[in-house]
Scaffold this motif. Structure first.
Motif, mmCIF file in Angstrom:
data_model
loop_
_atom_site.group_PDB
_atom_site.id
_atom_site.type_symbol
_atom_site.label_atom_id
_atom_site.label_comp_id
_atom_site.label_asym_id
_atom_site.label_seq_id
_atom_site.Cartn_x
_atom_site.Cartn_y
_atom_site.Cartn_z
ATOM 1 N N VAL A 23 0.820 -1.163 -0.075
ATOM 2 C CA VAL A 23 -0.080 -0.065 -0.188
ATOM 3 C C VAL A 23 1.095 1.025 -0.170
ATOM 4 O O VAL A 23 1.741 1.561 0.934
ATOM 5 N N GLU A 24 0.785 2.131 -0.924
ATOM 6 C CA GLU A 24 1.434 3.225 -1.112
ATOM 7 C C GLU A 24 0.423 4.429 -0.741
ATOM 8 O O GLU A 24 -0.583 4.498 -1.066
ATOM 9 N N SER A 25 0.765 5.453 0.148
ATOM 10 C CA SER A 25 0.074 6.434 0.990
ATOM 11 C C SER A 25 0.818 7.491 1.619
ATOM 12 O O SER A 25 0.900 7.139 2.892
ATOM 13 N N PRO A 26 1.338 8.456 0.932
ATOM 14 C CA PRO A 26 1.742 9.532 1.910
ATOM 15 C C PRO A 26 0.907 9.843 3.048
ATOM 16 O O PRO A 26 1.307 10.246 4.083
ATOM 17 N N GLY A 27 -0.179 9.937 2.775
ATOM 18 C CA GLY A 27 -1.293 10.494 3.952
ATOM 19 C C GLY A 27 -1.390 9.514 5.030
ATOM 20 O O GLY A 27 -1.391 9.890 6.006
ATOM 21 N N LEU A 28 -1.288 8.285 4.595
ATOM 22 C CA LEU A 28 -1.242 6.971 5.744
ATOM 23 C C LEU A 28 0.080 7.050 6.545
ATOM 24 O O LEU A 28 0.042 6.910 7.739
ATOM 25 N N PHE A 29 1.185 7.137 5.755
ATOM 26 C CA PHE A 29 2.520 7.520 6.502
ATOM 27 C C PHE A 29 2.433 8.612 7.508
ATOM 28 O O PHE A 29 2.760 8.474 8.536
ATOM 29 N N ALA A 30 1.794 9.928 6.891
ATOM 30 C CA ALA A 30 1.644 10.868 7.927
ATOM 31 C C ALA A 30 0.774 10.828 8.948
ATOM 32 O O ALA A 30 1.121 11.045 10.250
ATOM 33 N N LEU A 31 -0.295 10.112 8.834
ATOM 34 C CA LEU A 31 -1.231 9.744 9.865
ATOM 35 C C LEU A 31 -0.660 8.731 10.849
ATOM 36 O O LEU A 31 -0.456 8.933 12.047
ATOM 37 N N HIS A 32 0.495 7.871 10.414
ATOM 38 C CA HIS A 32 0.880 6.801 11.169
ATOM 39 C C HIS A 32 1.780 7.662 12.199
ATOM 40 O O HIS A 32 2.224 7.340 13.447
ATOM 41 N N ASP A 33 2.865 8.453 11.477
ATOM 42 C CA ASP A 33 3.790 9.297 12.228
ATOM 43 C C ASP A 33 3.073 10.090 13.250
ATOM 44 O O ASP A 33 3.685 10.234 14.450
ATOM 45 N N ARG A 34 2.164 10.605 13.062
ATOM 46 C CA ARG A 34 1.329 11.520 13.958
ATOM 47 C C ARG A 34 0.839 10.629 15.252
ATOM 48 O O ARG A 34 1.106 11.134 16.312
ATOM 49 N N LEU A 35 0.389 9.374 14.729
ATOM 50 C CA LEU A 35 -0.356 8.640 15.884
ATOM 51 C C LEU A 35 0.974 7.978 16.788
ATOM 52 O O LEU A 35 0.643 7.822 17.956
ATOM 53 N N CYS A 36 2.449 7.698 16.013
ATOM 54 C CA CYS A 36 3.418 7.325 16.945
ATOM 55 C C CYS A 36 3.797 8.328 17.945
ATOM 56 O O CYS A 36 4.361 8.125 19.015
#
Length: 164
Positions: free
Chosen positions: A87-100
Motif C-alpha cells: 500500500v502506497e500512501s503519503p497520507g497514511l504515512f503522515a497519519l501513522h507518524d502523527r499517531l506514533c
C-alpha cells in the motif's frame, strides 16, 4: 488489543479473492483483510476514542493505492514468509507518524519500520512467495475517509471514525 485500521475497499478484497487460488500453497490464507494504521493497546474503546480525538481532528481524507505484491521473508513474529499487497500512501504515512508521536511506537513494526500492507497469506515456501511477488497486478486506488477502531480479540470493527 485495539488498532486503528484503514477500511479495505471492495476492489482490494476482489483482488485478494482473485489471487486466492495462488495462495493455497501457504499454511494460512487471510479471509478478512485489514490495513493497520497504528496499534493502540488494551485500553477501553471509550479511552481510545477520547485519545484519538485530538490527533485526528484535522486529518483530511487521503488517497491510498495497492500497487504490487511483496513478502516479508522474516516477519517480526509468526510464520514466514508473509505475502502481502503493498500500500502506497503519503497520507497514511503522515497519519501513522502523527499517531506514533501521540501513542509511541512498537519496535520492529512501527515508526521507521512501518510497512503499510494488506496480508494475503503466510507460512509457505520462499519460492511460492517469490512467484507471487513476480505477478503484475492492476493497481487499486481509493480515498480513505473513515478509520476503524479494530478490536483484535473479536476481529471486528468496534467503531468507525470519519475524517474531516
Amino acid at each position: 488489543m485495539y488498532s486503528l485500521n484503514v477500511p479495505v475497499p471492495g476492489g482490494v478484497r476482489r483482488l485478494a479473492s482473485e489471487l486466492h487460488p495462488r495462495l493455497t500453497a501457504f499454511d494460512t490464507v487471510r479471509d478478512r483483510h485489514t490495513l493497520v494504521a497504528k496499534r493502540l493497546g488494551d485500553d477501553s474503546l471509550d479511552r481510545h476514542r477520547e485519545r484519538l480525538r485530538l490527533p485526528l481532528r484535522d486529518v483530511s481524507p487521503f488517497e491510498a493505492r495497492v500497487t504490487e505484491i511483496d513478502f516479508f521473508e522474516r516477519p517480526t513474529k509468526g510464520s514466514a514468509p508473509v505475502v502481502y499487497l503493498v500500500v502506497e500512501s503519503p497520507g497514511l504515512f503522515a497519519l501513522h507518524d502523527r499517531l506514533c508521536e501521540e501513542f509511541g511506537s512498537i519496535d520492529g513494526l512501527e515508526g521507521d519500520d512501518y510497512v503499510p500492507h494488506v496480508t494475503l497469506a503466510r507460512g509457505g515456501t520462499l519460492e511460492d512467495a517469490e512467484a507471487l511477488a513476480a505477478l503484475d497486478i492492476d493497481p487499486v486506488t481509493w480515498t480513505v475517509s473513515t478509520l476503524d477502531l479494530w478490536n483484535g480479540k473479536f476481529r471486528e470493527s468496534a467503531a468507525t471514525l470519519r475524517l474531516r
